[in-house]
Design a protein around this motif. Structure first.
Motif, PDB file in Angstrom:
ATOM      1  N   LYS A 222      49.233   3.445   4.221  1.00 16.49           N
ATOM      2  CA  LYS A 222      50.291   4.446   4.092  1.00 16.49           C
ATOM      3  C   LYS A 222      49.724   5.847   4.251  1.00 16.49           C
ATOM      4  O   LYS A 222      48.622   6.132   3.794  1.00 16.49           O
ATOM      5  N   ASN A 223      50.510   6.697   4.890  1.00 17.19           N
ATOM      6  CA  ASN A 223      50.194   8.124   4.927  1.00 17.19           C
ATOM      7  C   ASN A 223      51.145   8.823   3.979  1.00 17.19           C
ATOM      8  O   ASN A 223      52.348   8.555   3.984  1.00 17.19           O
ATOM      9  N   THR A 224      50.599   9.703   3.165  1.00 14.83           N
ATOM     10  CA  THR A 224      51.445  10.511   2.293  1.00 14.83           C
ATOM     11  C   THR A 224      51.299  11.972   2.703  1.00 14.83           C
ATOM     12  O   THR A 224      50.259  12.395   3.200  1.00 14.83           O
ATOM     13  N   TYR A 225      52.371  12.708   2.481  1.00 14.82           N
ATOM     14  CA  TYR A 225      52.439  14.092   2.928  1.00 14.82           C
ATOM     15  C   TYR A 225      52.666  15.018   1.744  1.00 14.82           C
ATOM     16  O   TYR A 225      53.422  14.694   0.830  1.00 14.82           O
ATOM     17  N   THR A 226      51.991  16.177   1.790  1.00 14.85           N
ATOM     18  CA  THR A 226      52.167  17.224   0.793  1.00 14.85           C
ATOM     19  C   THR A 226      52.308  18.555   1.524  1.00 14.85           C
ATOM     20  O   THR A 226      51.772  18.732   2.629  1.00 14.85           O
ATOM     21  N   ALA A 227      53.021  19.469   0.910  1.00 16.88           N
ATOM     22  CA  ALA A 227      53.225  20.795   1.505  1.00 16.88           C
ATOM     23  C   ALA A 227      51.961  21.632   1.369  1.00 16.88           C
ATOM     24  O   ALA A 227      51.329  21.648   0.311  1.00 16.88           O
ATOM     25  N   LEU A 228      51.590  22.310   2.435  1.00 11.54           N
ATOM     26  CA  LEU A 228      50.494  23.272   2.399  1.00 11.54           C
ATOM     27  C   LEU A 228      51.025  24.702   2.269  1.00 11.54           C
ATOM     28  O   LEU A 228      50.333  25.573   1.773  1.00 11.54           O
ATOM     29  N   LEU A 229      52.250  24.915   2.745  1.00 13.95           N
ATOM     30  CA  LEU A 229      52.857  26.237   2.626  1.00 13.95           C
ATOM     31  C   LEU A 229      53.388  26.428   1.213  1.00 13.95           C
ATOM     32  O   LEU A 229      54.028  25.532   0.662  1.00 13.95           O
ATOM     33  N   ASP A 230      53.108  27.572   0.640  1.00 10.57           N
ATOM     34  CA  ASP A 230      53.646  27.890  -0.675  1.00 10.57           C
ATOM     35  C   ASP A 230      55.142  28.162  -0.551  1.00 10.57           C
ATOM     36  O   ASP A 230      55.588  28.835   0.389  1.00 10.57           O
ATOM     37  N   LYS A 231      55.880  27.671  -1.504  1.00  8.67           N
ATOM     38  CA  LYS A 231      57.338  27.749  -1.458  1.00  8.67           C
ATOM     39  C   LYS A 231      57.862  29.186  -1.396  1.00  8.67           C
ATOM     40  O   LYS A 231      58.636  29.529  -0.502  1.00  8.67           O
ATOM     41  N   MET A 232      57.481  30.014  -2.325  1.00  9.44           N
ATOM     42  CA  MET A 232      58.090  31.342  -2.427  1.00  9.44           C
ATOM     43  C   MET A 232      57.773  32.247  -1.237  1.00  9.44           C
ATOM     44  O   MET A 232      58.696  32.832  -0.670  1.00  9.44           O
ATOM     45  N   PRO A 233      56.520  32.374  -0.801  1.00 16.58           N
ATOM     46  CA  PRO A 233      56.273  33.207   0.386  1.00 16.58           C
ATOM     47  C   PRO A 233      56.970  32.676   1.636  1.00 16.58           C
ATOM     48  O   PRO A 233      57.454  33.451   2.459  1.00 16.58           O
TER      49      PRO A 233
ATOM     50  N   SER B 248      70.881  29.182  -6.703  1.00 17.82           N
ATOM     51  CA  SER B 248      70.130  28.312  -5.815  1.00 17.82           C
ATOM     52  C   SER B 248      69.599  27.087  -6.546  1.00 17.82           C
ATOM     53  O   SER B 248      69.113  27.187  -7.673  1.00 17.82           O
ATOM     54  N   LYS B 249      69.658  25.950  -5.892  1.00 22.03           N
ATOM     55  CA  LYS B 249      69.061  24.726  -6.424  1.00 22.03           C
ATOM     56  C   LYS B 249      67.581  24.663  -6.077  1.00 22.03           C
ATOM     57  O   LYS B 249      66.844  23.871  -6.628  1.00 22.03           O
ATOM     58  N   LEU B 250      67.145  25.530  -5.150  1.00 27.16           N
ATOM     59  CA  LEU B 250      65.769  25.518  -4.673  1.00 27.16           C
ATOM     60  C   LEU B 250      64.875  26.494  -5.430  1.00 27.16           C
ATOM     61  O   LEU B 250      63.677  26.288  -5.534  1.00 27.16           O
ATOM     62  N   VAL B 251      65.466  27.558  -5.957  1.00 31.10           N
ATOM     63  CA  VAL B 251      64.701  28.602  -6.639  1.00 31.10           C
ATOM     64  C   VAL B 251      65.131  28.646  -8.098  1.00 31.10           C
ATOM     65  O   VAL B 251      66.305  28.836  -8.397  1.00 31.10           O
ATOM     66  N   ASN B 252      64.166  28.483  -8.997  1.00 27.16           N
ATOM     67  CA  ASN B 252      64.502  28.528 -10.418  1.00 27.16           C
ATOM     68  C   ASN B 252      64.383  29.954 -10.947  1.00 27.16           C
ATOM     69  O   ASN B 252      63.903  30.851 -10.260  1.00 27.16           O
TER      70      ASN B 252
ATOM     71  N   SER C  94      62.429  31.410 -13.058  1.00 26.99           N
ATOM     72  CA  SER C  94      61.097  32.009 -13.121  1.00 26.99           C
ATOM     73  C   SER C  94      60.575  32.418 -11.747  1.00 26.99           C
ATOM     74  O   SER C  94      59.689  33.263 -11.646  1.00 26.99           O
ATOM     75  N   GLU C  95      61.131  31.837 -10.693  1.00 25.53           N
ATOM     76  CA  GLU C  95      60.693  32.180  -9.341  1.00 25.53           C
ATOM     77  C   GLU C  95      61.445  33.379  -8.756  1.00 25.53           C
ATOM     78  O   GLU C  95      61.014  33.959  -7.767  1.00 25.53           O
ATOM     79  N   ILE C  96      62.550  33.756  -9.376  1.00 23.05           N
ATOM     80  CA  ILE C  96      63.373  34.856  -8.864  1.00 23.05           C
ATOM     81  C   ILE C  96      62.582  36.161  -8.813  1.00 23.05           C
ATOM     82  O   ILE C  96      62.639  36.891  -7.825  1.00 23.05           O
ATOM     83  N   ALA C  97      61.841  36.496  -9.861  1.00 19.26           N
ATOM     84  CA  ALA C  97      61.068  37.746  -9.874  1.00 19.26           C
ATOM     85  C   ALA C  97      60.011  37.743  -8.775  1.00 19.26           C
ATOM     86  O   ALA C  97      59.797  38.755  -8.106  1.00 19.26           O
ATOM     87  N   ASN C  98      59.358  36.610  -8.597  1.00 22.45           N
ATOM     88  CA  ASN C  98      58.369  36.472  -7.529  1.00 22.45           C
ATOM     89  C   ASN C  98      59.034  36.680  -6.172  1.00 22.45           C
ATOM     90  O   ASN C  98      58.509  37.397  -5.316  1.00 22.45           O
ATOM     91  N   LEU C  99      60.186  36.070  -5.974  1.00 22.64           N
ATOM     92  CA  LEU C  99      60.921  36.209  -4.722  1.00 22.64           C
ATOM     93  C   LEU C  99      61.319  37.661  -4.481  1.00 22.64           C
ATOM     94  O   LEU C  99      61.201  38.177  -3.375  1.00 22.64           O
ATOM     95  N   GLU C 100      61.764  38.333  -5.532  1.00 23.96           N
ATOM     96  CA  GLU C 100      62.165  39.739  -5.406  1.00 23.96           C
ATOM     97  C   GLU C 100      60.987  40.589  -4.920  1.00 23.96           C
ATOM     98  O   GLU C 100      61.140  41.419  -4.018  1.00 23.96           O
ATOM     99  N   GLN C 101      59.812  40.377  -5.493  1.00 24.41           N
ATOM    100  CA  GLN C 101      58.637  41.142  -5.075  1.00 24.41           C
ATOM    101  C   GLN C 101      58.254  40.823  -3.639  1.00 24.41           C
ATOM    102  O   GLN C 101      57.928  41.721  -2.859  1.00 24.41           O
ATOM    103  N   LEU C 102      58.292  39.555  -3.269  1.00 25.17           N
ATOM    104  CA  LEU C 102      57.945  39.161  -1.907  1.00 25.17           C
ATOM    105  C   LEU C 102      58.909  39.771  -0.891  1.00 25.17           C
ATOM    106  O   LEU C 102      58.489  40.246   0.171  1.00 25.17           O
ATOM    107  N   LEU C 103      60.194  39.772  -1.204  1.00 26.27           N
ATOM    108  CA  LEU C 103      61.186  40.366  -0.300  1.00 26.27           C
ATOM    109  C   LEU C 103      60.975  41.873  -0.185  1.00 26.27           C
ATOM    110  O   LEU C 103      61.114  42.442   0.903  1.00 26.27           O
ATOM    111  N   GLN C 104      60.646  42.501  -1.295  1.00 30.29           N
ATOM    112  CA  GLN C 104      60.352  43.946  -1.280  1.00 30.29           C
ATOM    113  C   GLN C 104      59.147  44.222  -0.381  1.00 30.29           C
ATOM    114  O   GLN C 104      59.179  45.136   0.451  1.00 30.29           O
TER     115      GLN C 104
END
Length: 135
Positions: A62-73, A101-105, A107-117
């Motif tokens: 079996k091959n298993t897959y994991t994300a390498l890209l960070d979600k928020m950025p 959003s069902k994808l962003v909790n 605690s991630e909102i503040a991080n997202l706000e900074q990244l968008l800024q």
């Protein structure tokens, strides 16, 4: 950074939620969304490994897959690019639009706000040497 396509983003969203997953598990969960055959899912996974969006680990047969890209950025870049290209918005987007959003909790909102800024600042910065280095 190269942006994920819409189907690649669906795969990433599922991996961010629960990983690692096999190709079969990814296909079964996304079949209704993507409407693909299993071979298309496998080919897309191979391309995503090549692009270094995801990693593939062999476990027996079996091959298993994991994300390498960070979600928020990744989400911030995707949203900012969409807002800029489609709506011609160059200012930071209001994070209130992600509140349900069902994808962003929460605690991630503040991080997202900074990244968008940060992304909005990058897109309005003057062209030329913006790194402060003399390369």
């Amino acid at each position: 950074m190269q942006q994920p396509t819409a189907p690649e983003l669906e795969i990433l969203k599922l991996l961010w939620l629960k990983q690692p997953l096999t190709a079969r598990e990814l296909h079964d969960e996304l079949a209704a969304v993507l409407g693909w055959g299993y071979s298309s899912t496998r080919k897309t996974l191979e391309r995503m490994v090549t692009k270094e969006f995801i990693a593939c680990t062999s476990q027996g047969h079996k091959n298993t897959y994991t994300a390498l890209l960070d979600k928020m950025p990744t989400l911030a870049a995707f949203v900012q690019d969409f807002a800029k290209r489609v709506f011609e918005i160059k200012e930071p987007l209001p994070v209130a639009m992600f509140a349900n959003s069902k994808l962003v909790n929460a605690s991630e909102i503040a991080n997202l706000e900074q990244l968008l800024q940060d992304l909005a600042t990058e897109t309005t910065a003057p062209r030329g040497n913006t790194t402060g280095r003399n390369d």
